[in-house]
Design a protein around this motif. Structure first.
Motif, PDB file in Angstrom:
ATOM      1  N   THR A   3     -43.536  53.290 -51.112  1.00  0.00           N
ATOM      2  CA  THR A   3     -42.531  52.610 -50.839  1.00  0.00           C
ATOM      3  C   THR A   3     -41.645  53.627 -51.711  1.00  0.00           C
ATOM      4  N   GLY A   4     -40.426  53.453 -51.539  1.00  0.00           N
ATOM      5  CA  GLY A   4     -39.429  55.022 -51.614  1.00  0.00           C
ATOM      6  C   GLY A   4     -38.328  53.764 -52.135  1.00  0.00           C
ATOM      7  N   LEU A   5     -37.673  54.559 -53.114  1.00  0.00           N
ATOM      8  CA  LEU A   5     -36.156  53.677 -53.574  1.00  0.00           C
ATOM      9  C   LEU A   5     -35.586  54.662 -53.275  1.00  0.00           C
ATOM     10  N   TYR A   6     -33.945  53.979 -52.759  1.00  0.00           N
ATOM     11  CA  TYR A   6     -33.234  54.864 -52.777  1.00  0.00           C
ATOM     12  C   TYR A   6     -31.978  54.451 -52.963  1.00  0.00           C
ATOM     13  N   PRO A   7     -31.317  54.951 -54.848  1.00  0.00           N
ATOM     14  CA  PRO A   7     -30.485  54.297 -55.439  1.00  0.00           C
ATOM     15  C   PRO A   7     -29.030  54.806 -55.382  1.00  0.00           C
ATOM     16  N   GLY A   8     -28.077  53.900 -55.639  1.00  0.00           N
ATOM     17  CA  GLY A   8     -26.556  54.698 -55.950  1.00  0.00           C
ATOM     18  C   GLY A   8     -25.849  53.228 -55.834  1.00  0.00           C
ATOM     19  N   THR A   9     -24.471  53.267 -55.806  1.00  0.00           N
ATOM     20  CA  THR A   9     -23.668  52.314 -56.195  1.00  0.00           C
ATOM     21  C   THR A   9     -23.345  51.444 -54.840  1.00  0.00           C
ATOM     22  N   PHE A  10     -22.655  52.523 -53.684  1.00  0.00           N
ATOM     23  CA  PHE A  10     -22.698  51.892 -52.290  1.00  0.00           C
ATOM     24  C   PHE A  10     -21.055  51.305 -52.379  1.00  0.00           C
ATOM     25  N   ASP A  11     -20.258  52.264 -53.111  1.00  0.00           N
ATOM     26  CA  ASP A  11     -18.877  51.369 -52.235  1.00  0.00           C
ATOM     27  C   ASP A  11     -17.740  52.145 -52.695  1.00  0.00           C
ATOM     28  N   PRO A  12     -17.846  52.352 -51.386  1.00  0.00           N
ATOM     29  CA  PRO A  12     -19.072  51.441 -50.391  1.00  0.00           C
ATOM     30  C   PRO A  12     -19.545  52.426 -49.673  1.00  0.00           C
ATOM     31  N   VAL A  13     -20.626  51.914 -48.437  1.00  0.00           N
ATOM     32  CA  VAL A  13     -21.494  52.377 -47.648  1.00  0.00           C
ATOM     33  C   VAL A  13     -20.784  53.372 -46.799  1.00  0.00           C
ATOM     34  N   THR A  14     -21.451  54.400 -47.129  1.00  0.00           N
ATOM     35  CA  THR A  14     -21.148  55.453 -46.302  1.00  0.00           C
ATOM     36  C   THR A  14     -21.669  55.980 -44.883  1.00  0.00           C
ATOM     37  N   LEU A  15     -21.774  56.740 -43.476  1.00  0.00           N
ATOM     38  CA  LEU A  15     -22.172  57.369 -42.884  1.00  0.00           C
ATOM     39  C   LEU A  15     -23.354  58.331 -43.670  1.00  0.00           C
ATOM     40  N   GLY A  16     -23.115  58.952 -44.803  1.00  0.00           N
ATOM     41  CA  GLY A  16     -23.604  59.624 -45.117  1.00  0.00           C
ATOM     42  C   GLY A  16     -24.653  59.007 -46.107  1.00  0.00           C
ATOM     43  N   HIS A  17     -24.600  58.365 -46.881  1.00  0.00           N
ATOM     44  CA  HIS A  17     -25.439  56.610 -47.155  1.00  0.00           C
ATOM     45  C   HIS A  17     -26.731  57.000 -45.776  1.00  0.00           C
ATOM     46  N   MET A  18     -25.882  55.694 -44.813  1.00  0.00           N
ATOM     47  CA  MET A  18     -26.702  56.344 -43.737  1.00  0.00           C
ATOM     48  C   MET A  18     -27.494  56.860 -43.321  1.00  0.00           C
ATOM     49  N   ASP A  19     -27.315  57.845 -43.144  1.00  0.00           N
ATOM     50  CA  ASP A  19     -27.954  59.240 -42.647  1.00  0.00           C
ATOM     51  C   ASP A  19     -29.061  59.997 -43.403  1.00  0.00           C
ATOM     52  N   ARG A  23     -33.311  58.899 -42.914  1.00  0.00           N
ATOM     53  CA  ARG A  23     -34.010  60.185 -42.287  1.00  0.00           C
ATOM     54  C   ARG A  23     -35.239  59.524 -43.318  1.00  0.00           C
ATOM     55  N   ALA A  24     -34.933  58.778 -44.717  1.00  0.00           N
ATOM     56  CA  ALA A  24     -35.488  57.830 -45.546  1.00  0.00           C
ATOM     57  C   ALA A  24     -36.912  57.685 -46.030  1.00  0.00           C
ATOM     58  N   ALA A  25     -36.233  56.674 -44.706  1.00  0.00           N
ATOM     59  CA  ALA A  25     -37.334  55.661 -43.578  1.00  0.00           C
ATOM     60  C   ALA A  25     -38.816  56.426 -42.790  1.00  0.00           C
ATOM     61  N   THR A  26     -38.163  57.490 -42.469  1.00  0.00           N
ATOM     62  CA  THR A  26     -39.618  58.122 -41.625  1.00  0.00           C
ATOM     63  C   THR A  26     -39.988  58.532 -42.769  1.00  0.00           C
ATOM     64  N   LEU A  27     -39.634  58.639 -44.081  1.00  0.00           N
ATOM     65  CA  LEU A  27     -41.113  58.976 -44.772  1.00  0.00           C
ATOM     66  C   LEU A  27     -41.591  57.981 -45.706  1.00  0.00           C
ATOM     67  N   VAL A  28     -41.520  57.033 -45.227  1.00  0.00           N
ATOM     68  CA  VAL A  28     -42.220  55.761 -46.507  1.00  0.00           C
ATOM     69  C   VAL A  28     -42.526  54.667 -45.604  1.00  0.00           C
ATOM     70  N   ASP A  29     -42.992  53.441 -46.169  1.00  0.00           N
ATOM     71  CA  ASP A  29     -43.545  52.234 -45.150  1.00  0.00           C
ATOM     72  C   ASP A  29     -42.593  51.367 -45.843  1.00  0.00           C
ATOM     73  N   GLU A  30     -42.136  51.047 -46.744  1.00  0.00           N
ATOM     74  CA  GLU A  30     -40.746  50.462 -47.060  1.00  0.00           C
ATOM     75  C   GLU A  30     -39.988  51.711 -48.131  1.00  0.00           C
ATOM     76  N   LEU A  31     -39.055  51.370 -47.643  1.00  0.00           N
ATOM     77  CA  LEU A  31     -37.194  51.651 -48.087  1.00  0.00           C
ATOM     78  C   LEU A  31     -36.584  50.510 -49.232  1.00  0.00           C
ATOM     79  N   VAL A  32     -36.849  50.707 -50.253  1.00  0.00           N
ATOM     80  CA  VAL A  32     -36.031  49.838 -50.986  1.00  0.00           C
ATOM     81  C   VAL A  32     -34.711  50.371 -51.639  1.00  0.00           C
ATOM     82  N   ILE A  33     -33.273  49.792 -51.097  1.00  0.00           N
ATOM     83  CA  ILE A  33     -32.182  50.404 -51.030  1.00  0.00           C
ATOM     84  C   ILE A  33     -31.894  49.540 -53.001  1.00  0.00           C
TER      85      ILE A  33
END
Length: 164
Positions: A3-19, A23-33
């Motif tokens: 499980t990976g945790l990707y933290p941030g305020t995401f105010d708002p979520v950007t294309l950089g965050h989505m990138d 990519r993080a989704a390929t490294l873990v079985d579960e990704l928590v934002i």
């Protein structure tokens, strides 16, 4: 299960965050934002709005990558949030050298607090290295075009929010 945790305020979520999320989704079985509540930053969007935007953008990725992505608001220490969600990895995005200095300090402190949680840095794609939520909000406030920086639904929400 990793499980990976990707933290941030995401105010708002950007294309950089989505990138980084993709990519993080390929490294873990579960990704928590991890959406930081942090009222000190004076977010433009409410916590519920930020969570909803991330959930909407990440929904299709779960199917595409065949894994779980969930959104978890938090207002405690990052390392405590990692423990709360069972994360073995904290994923951080880097845009520039200036980001690294701050992140380097944070990793050191987190390792002292709990050395069982690793931090992984992912460099922002060159197309997104200049993208920062703060700048996106300023461009939107001044009537500029933010379509190259945020997903379409987020662009609409930004226009509505700054219009009042």
């Amino acid at each position: 299960m990793r499980t990976g945790l990707y933290p941030g305020t995401f105010d708002p979520v950007t294309l950089g965050h989505m990138d980084i999320i993709q990519r993080a989704a390929t490294l873990v079985d579960e990704l928590v934002i991890g959406v930081a509540i942090n009222g000190d930053k004076g977010p433009l969007f409410s916590l519920d709005e930020r969570v909803a935007m991330i959930e909407a953008e990440c929904g299709p990725l779960q199917e595409r990558f065949g894994m779980t992505i969930r959104v978890h608001p938090f207002e405690n220490l990052l390392i405590d949030c990692a423990r709360d969600v069972g994360a073995q990895l904290i994923i951080r995005g880097l845009r520039a050298v200036a980001d690294f200095e701050y992140e380097f300090q944070m990793v050191g402190m987190n390792r002292v607090l709990d050395d069982s949680v690793e931090t992984v840095f992912l460099m922002a794609d060159t197309e997104h290295q200049a993208v920062a939520s703060k700048l996106v909000k300023e461009i939107a406030r001044l009537g500029g075009n933010v379509s190259r920086f945020v997903p379409t639904a987020v662009e609409r929400a930004l226009r509505e929010k700054v219009a009042g």
